[in-house]
Design an enzyme around this catalytic site. Structure first.
Site, mmCIF file in Angstrom:
data_model
loop_
_atom_site.group_PDB
_atom_site.id
_atom_site.type_symbol
_atom_site.label_atom_id
_atom_site.label_comp_id
_atom_site.label_asym_id
_atom_site.label_seq_id
_atom_site.Cartn_x
_atom_site.Cartn_y
_atom_site.Cartn_z
ATOM 1 N N ASP A 223 -76.987 120.334 104.959
ATOM 2 C CA ASP A 223 -77.988 119.608 104.149
ATOM 3 C C ASP A 223 -77.463 118.203 103.857
ATOM 4 O OD1 ASP A 223 -76.284 121.618 102.306
ATOM 5 O OD2 ASP A 223 -76.458 119.662 101.355
ATOM 6 N N ASP A 225 -77.230 116.992 100.737
ATOM 7 C CA ASP A 225 -76.970 116.991 99.292
ATOM 8 C C ASP A 225 -78.184 116.364 98.576
ATOM 9 O OD1 ASP A 225 -75.105 117.938 97.367
ATOM 10 O OD2 ASP A 225 -74.617 115.876 96.881
#
Ligand SMILES: CSC[C@H]1O[C@H](OP(=O)(O)O)[C@H](O)[C@@H]1O
Ligand SMILES: Nc1ncnc2[nH]cnc12
Length: 319
Positions: A223, A225
């Site tokens: 991802d 973040d």
């Protein structure tokens, strides 16, 4: 499936271990030989260690960091027991897999990262040393990861999973969790030079160093973040979506990486090496062997016998 006793590893040690993180709970492509239920002076590991056999005949150990059912949050993982148990069965090198958030645009979800540095943002609540109760020691930790292992991972990945993007020499931030970062923290970590973030490299890497085990983390980006303007903020759901593909790539990579590593260390795996030989650069373990020999500041005679006995479990050559 056999149940291995600790004694059985004295004559037939297992030199390579894989620690699986989020999404990597077993190495099912390998022949499973059995498990070792190792108890340590620092308690019970996350799970019994699984022993598997490579097509080359060499054995490897596998341990799921959070347990097979992912029951330990990162602050609760029994890191000392995990590292001590691996050392007790003879492990000399750990490849530690981890799901990480990316702090850089160019590190996309699905990419792998081989960090060479880390910044410790844990909060001091995790027991993070084997040295306590009358044995004050300071491990050298300027380079927390094992570059020779990173070289091998990168080489094998290029052959085995050629479409997988691998980033080298990056800086890993380790936060305490379990909540993900705030946006201000995420931006701060970027300003500090952080490239990826997780919750589990500390104290795992420090303890491996104290036990004189070579350690390389293989980060799998899941991802971005929460720093990316207009991007989706990380949740467990976003992590899980990417994790399945990452775990497939990790298993594919390990199919050739583990035999290659086995071959590389085959002539170099003895625990006790001659003083003259220990730092010769052509030895795979030259950058780790002997690093704790002079790390203890305490007068040897002043170390309490119970402390010495515990340390014998991880560093029998010194204690
Ligand atoms: C599930 S997202 C947060 C969680 O994932 C990573 O675990 P691991 O390093 O064991 O793969 C991260 O460190 C957090 O523990
Ligand atoms: N964004 C993130 N922060 C901390 N640990 C993570 N593991 C996976 N993604 C993460």
């Amino acid at each position: 499936m056999s149940q291995f006793t600790l004694d059985s590893f004295a004559s037939d040690p297992v030199r390579i271990a894989v620690i699986g993180g989020s999404g990597l709970y077993k190495l099912d492509a390998l022949e499973q030989l059995g498990t070792a239920d190792v108890q340590t002076p620092w308690g019970t590991p996350s799970n019994p260690i699984t022993i598997a056999r490579l097509p080359t005949g060499q054995r490897v150990a596998f341990l799921a960091r959070h347990g097979h059912t992912h029951s330990y949050n990162p602050s609760e993982v029994p890191f000392r027991a995990n590292i001590a148990a691996l050392k007790a069965i003879g492990v000399r090198i750990i490849l530690a897999f981890s799901a990480v958030g990316s702090l850089r645009e160019e590190i996309r979800p699905g990419d792998f990262v081989l960090p060479s540095q880390l910044i410790d943002r844990t909060k001091g609540i995790r027991p993070s040393t084997f040295f306590e109760n009358g044995a004050a020691s300071h491990a050298p930790f300027a380079d927390p990861f094992y570059a020779k292992a990173a070289d091998l991972v990168a080489r094998e990945a290029a052959i085995t999973v050629p479409n997988l993007k691998i980033h080298r020499d990056k800086t890993l931030i380790c936060m305490e969790g379990p909540a993900f970062s705030t946006r201000a923290e995420s931006n701060l970590y970027r300003a500090w030079g952080g490239d990826v973030i997780n919750m589990s490299v500390v104290p795992e890497a420090k303890l491996a160093r104290e036990a004189e085990i070579a350690y390389q983390m293989v980060c799998m980006s899941t991802d971005y973040d929460c720093w990316r303007v207009g991007g989706e903020d990380v949740t467990v759901q976003t992590v899980v979506e990417t994790m399945t593909g990452n775990s497939r790539n990790a298993k594919q990579l390990l199919l050739t990486l583990l035999p290659a590593l086995g071959e590389t260390i085959a002539t170099d795996a003895a625990v006790h090496v001659d003083e003259q030989e220990i730092k010769k650069q052509d030895r795979f373990f030259s950058d780790i062997d002997g690093c704790m020999r002079f790390a203890c500041m305490t007068e040897p005679n002043a170390i309490p016998s119970e402390t010495r006995e515990k340390l014998h479990f991880i560093l029998p050559q010194y204690y």
